[in-house]
Design an enzyme around this catalytic site. Sequence first.
Site, mmCIF file in Angstrom:
data_model
loop_
_atom_site.group_PDB
_atom_site.id
_atom_site.type_symbol
_atom_site.label_atom_id
_atom_site.label_comp_id
_atom_site.label_asym_id
_atom_site.label_seq_id
_atom_site.Cartn_x
_atom_site.Cartn_y
_atom_site.Cartn_z
ATOM 1 N N HIS A 38 3.138 8.777 -7.243
ATOM 2 C CA HIS A 38 4.017 9.927 -7.512
ATOM 3 C C HIS A 38 4.788 9.730 -8.809
ATOM 4 O O HIS A 38 4.947 10.674 -9.599
ATOM 5 C CB HIS A 38 4.989 10.131 -6.345
ATOM 6 C CG HIS A 38 4.460 11.033 -5.278
ATOM 7 N ND1 HIS A 38 4.514 12.411 -5.362
ATOM 8 C CD2 HIS A 38 3.832 10.762 -4.115
ATOM 9 C CE1 HIS A 38 3.966 12.950 -4.281
ATOM 10 N NE2 HIS A 38 3.535 11.964 -3.508
ATOM 11 N N HIS B 283 0.836 -1.210 0.000
ATOM 12 C CA HIS B 283 0.000 0.000 0.000
ATOM 13 C C HIS B 283 0.867 1.254 0.000
ATOM 14 O O HIS B 283 0.622 2.187 -0.778
ATOM 15 C CB HIS B 283 -0.921 0.002 1.215
ATOM 16 C CG HIS B 283 -1.666 1.282 1.410
ATOM 17 N ND1 HIS B 283 -2.894 1.524 0.814
ATOM 18 C CD2 HIS B 283 -1.355 2.408 2.094
ATOM 19 C CE1 HIS B 283 -3.310 2.740 1.140
ATOM 20 N NE2 HIS B 283 -2.394 3.294 1.923
ATOM 21 N N GLU B 284 1.870 1.283 0.877
ATOM 22 C CA GLU B 284 2.740 2.463 0.941
ATOM 23 C C GLU B 284 3.537 2.637 -0.344
ATOM 24 O O GLU B 284 3.744 3.763 -0.809
ATOM 25 C CB GLU B 284 3.684 2.363 2.149
ATOM 26 C CG GLU B 284 2.982 2.310 3.502
ATOM 27 C CD GLU B 284 1.990 3.441 3.709
ATOM 28 O OE1 GLU B 284 2.170 4.531 3.128
ATOM 29 O OE2 GLU B 284 1.009 3.244 4.448
ATOM 30 N N HIS C 173 1.702 4.476 -3.028
ATOM 31 C CA HIS C 173 1.830 5.935 -3.051
ATOM 32 C C HIS C 173 3.056 6.366 -3.860
ATOM 33 O O HIS C 173 3.015 7.375 -4.575
ATOM 34 C CB HIS C 173 1.943 6.480 -1.626
ATOM 35 C CG HIS C 173 0.681 6.350 -0.826
ATOM 36 N ND1 HIS C 173 -0.533 6.789 -1.300
ATOM 37 C CD2 HIS C 173 0.452 5.843 0.408
ATOM 38 C CE1 HIS C 173 -1.468 6.557 -0.381
ATOM 39 N NE2 HIS C 173 -0.899 5.978 0.657
#
Length: 226
Positions: A104, A96-97, A100
């Site tokens: 980007h 999940h992280e 991110h």
Amino acid sequence: MPSIWIIFGVLMLLSFALSSSLQNKFKRYGKMPTEGGLTGRDVAEKMLHDNGIYDVKITCIKGRLTDHYNPADQTVNLSEDVYYGNGISAAAVAAHECGHAVQHATAYPWIKLRSALVPPVEFASRWVQWVLLAGILLVEVFPNLLLFGIILFGITTMFSFVTLPVEINASKRALVWLQGAGITSAQTYPAARDALKTAAYTYVVAAVSSLATLLYYIMIFVGRRD
């Protein structure tokens, strides 16, 4: 006005229930091993590399469920349980992280908007409670002060709602990758999905709570002016 307190009470109970559920699910799913016994760090590194990302650093931080991606220094920060853990919950959080980081790298519009809002949100968060308190106490003398506080709180509320698509999309990216990369199996994939879905609900409740609080301050402002 009493109805708003009922709403606040329901939201507080819901937030507590979700937090407890999230803790229990991550503990339970942490006992389900990933395919190949990969740790959260291994999963994060593999997902980043599979998406052609090599300039993001993976770090280990203290705390429980403190995991986050920091675009400022391009780091995926994983809590100790996730960094060293080889369970499905650790893999889900790590992916999940990294979702991110992929956002980007691919210029996902919602995360660009969220990043643009960070400076004003930091300013608003620093002053909003003091301005609102002063605005309520001095509303008869300086009515615009309370209005300014409401505007500041509105910025933080908008940030909460902009965060929703960012978090949901990161989880979707994570789940697609976990399945495609063979980190989860047909038996463990539902657990990863359930954990991330529960985590997403906490952001929904936080956004709704922020909106309810904003409406409460608006009611005070309108009531004092009448």
